[in-house]
Scaffold this active site. Structure first.
Site, mmCIF file in Angstrom:
data_model
loop_
_atom_site.group_PDB
_atom_site.id
_atom_site.type_symbol
_atom_site.label_atom_id
_atom_site.label_comp_id
_atom_site.label_asym_id
_atom_site.label_seq_id
_atom_site.Cartn_x
_atom_site.Cartn_y
_atom_site.Cartn_z
ATOM 1 C CG ASP A 3 -2.876 -0.619 -2.570
ATOM 2 O OD1 ASP A 3 -2.551 0.537 -2.209
ATOM 3 O OD2 ASP A 3 -3.581 -1.366 -1.867
ATOM 4 C CG ASP A 56 -6.030 0.852 -0.797
ATOM 5 O OD1 ASP A 56 -5.134 1.709 -0.862
ATOM 6 O OD2 ASP A 56 -6.032 -0.068 0.051
ATOM 7 C CB SER A 90 -0.971 -0.042 1.183
ATOM 8 O OG SER A 90 -1.964 0.947 1.069
ATOM 9 C CG ASP A 100 -2.623 3.855 -1.942
ATOM 10 O OD1 ASP A 100 -3.436 3.738 -2.886
ATOM 11 O OD2 ASP A 100 -2.703 3.162 -0.915
#
Length: 461
Positions: free
Chosen positions: A253, A255, A104, A251
């Site tokens: 990833d 999310d 993340s 970010d």
């Protein structure tokens, strides 16, 4: 070197000794434990995996695929993907579970295994404890040679995810298209470089009006990948330079999500969820949920629309559980994480972008005008790094005793109420740190509260 096992997955730095980092041995061990647990839950042998753009991503991917095959599970590999895309593909493919290979917002030396159940949601704390026990005791069950799992690539997962967003009933593609937005995107050298432009094009934004910063997917993050103000100066400057309508940062990833106003000022990651919730609540009356570290502005907006607001411990799985319990119509976290439950129970920057653009398009507002209609709360976000051996209980007990004449909440670390202000300190699920957040109507007050708490912690340490 670090290895952290929490509700946010198995997370660690690459390199170093087994058991002290996310070494190849640890990757195999935890994947085998998860695969064994999945095999016990269902006869369904299908697992979805995907990764962000990290340097270590392909190496980790190969280890995970081979290990899942070795316990008899069939792998559908999305390759370079986003966390919400993997979550949705578990549903689309009716899979037994999934693994997202991403740390993340953590820096490039980190990676992680984020584990999903058959609903495409993060596994519960109880299931996580079972898997960790399997790993600790090497309770694995490997398949015989004629029962090894199969491997299949899927290259249209993002397209299916975007189709679901475009067809979501509160997304208005025609209004977005009419606005002729010019948008700057900070893709932080990861999956967002592919996913966000693809979404914007599907929403009717012209290719020539999408400017992507840090577009090469190489995992060599151009700046700290956490979308905080101090990391987004390049994006703010480019919005001004390009005379764009807004900036978007995600970010690695995809999310987490935050916006930049047309004048290069920050919309505020805490207000991403507030704005999307405001739009949702205009069309669907109901409740909202965020975590204890999130701005009180969401509560204000929820009450304004006649709903009830609920707070929960930090962590997506905690927010999701509370959303289900109170039948929330929107929820998420103040870090820019938006959860739209009738799309899927996961933080999803892509649906957040579509709903935000719909809102400002339908109401013919600029991003700055939208921000000005919300209350001004200022949050100071800080952290103190921890070394091995610190007595965390001693630290928290010390702070509790010092502030015992104020209302205290110990559901997740320690939250202290100061009349209209608050401070929240807690150990991170994702890094070896204590996070210290403070919020006030005044920026200097929030900063001073956080500074005082940090001094108290350092005094105790």
């Amino acid at each position: 070197m670090a290895l952290i096992k929490s509700i946010s997955g198995i997370r660690g730095t690459i390199g170093g000794r087994p058991g002290e980092s996310l070494s190849p041995l640890d990757i195999v061990k935890f994947t085998a434990a998860f695969g064994t647990w999945i095999s016990q839950q269902s006869k369904n042998k299908k697992i979805i995996i995907g990764r962000d753009g990290r340097i270590s991503g392909e190496m980790v991917q190969r280890l995970v695929v081979s290990t899942l095959n070795s316990v008899g599970l069939d792998v559908i590999d999305l390759g370079l993907s986003t966390t919400p895309t993997v979550e949705m593909m578990v549903q689309f493919e009716k899979a037994a579970g999934g693994i997202i290979l991403t740390a993340s917002h953590n820096p490039k030396e980190w990676n992680a295994l984020k584990l999903l159940n058959n609903k495409g949601e993060f596994i519960s704390a109880e299931d996580g404890a079972t898997i960790l026990n399997y790993a600790a005791n090497e309770h694995f069950n490997f398949a015989a040679v004629d029962k090894l799992g199969a491997y299949l690539k899927n290259e249209n997962a993002l397209e299916k995810h975007i189709d679901a967003i475009v067809n979501y009933d509160l997304v208005d593609v025609s209004s977005i298209k009419k606005r002729k937005f010019k948008i700057v995107v900070d893709a932080i050298n990861s999956s967002g470089a592919i996913a966000v432009p693809a979404l914007l094009k599907a929403l009717g934004v012209k290719d020539a009006d999408i400017i992507v910063l840090n577009a090469e997917v190489n995992g060599k993050f151009a700046h700290n990948p956490e979308p905080l103000p101090q990391h987004l100066t390049e994006l703010c400057n480019e919005v001004n330079k390009q005379k764009a309508d807004l900036g978007i940062a995600v970010d690695p990833d995809v999310d987490r999500l935050c916006f930049v106003c047309e004048d290069g000022s920050l919309f505020g990651e805490e207000y991403t969820l507030v704005a999307v919730a405001d739009y949702i609540l205009q069309h669907r009356k109901g409740n909202t949920v965020s975590n204890l570290s999130s701005t009180r502005a969401l509560k204000d907006i929820t009450l304004k629309h006649g709903g009830e607001y609920f707070a929960t411990a930090v962590g997506e799985v905690n927010v999701v559980n509370k959303m289900k319990a109170v039948n929330a119509v929107i929820g998420g976290e103040g870090n820019g994480g938006i959860i739209v439950p009738d799309l899927h129970y996961g933080r999803d920057a892509l649906i957040g972008i579509a709903l935000f653009l719909t809102y400002i398009s339908q109401h013919k507002k600029s991003v700055k005008q939208l921000r000005s209609q919300y209350p001004d709360y200022f949050m100071s976000k800080n952290k103190i790094e921890l070394s091995n051996g610190y007595d965390l209980k001693k630290i928290f007990d010390f702070i509790k005793k010092k502030y015992n004449n104020h209302p205290l909440n110990t559901e997740d670390g320690l939250k202290i109420e100061f009349d209209n202000d608050w401070a929240h300190l807690r150990t991170s699920n994702t890094e070896p740190i204590i996070r210290i957040y403070a919020e006030s109507n005044f920026e200097t007050t929030a900063a001073n509260i956080a500074k005082r708490i940090m001094q108290d912690i350092k005094e105790c340490m």
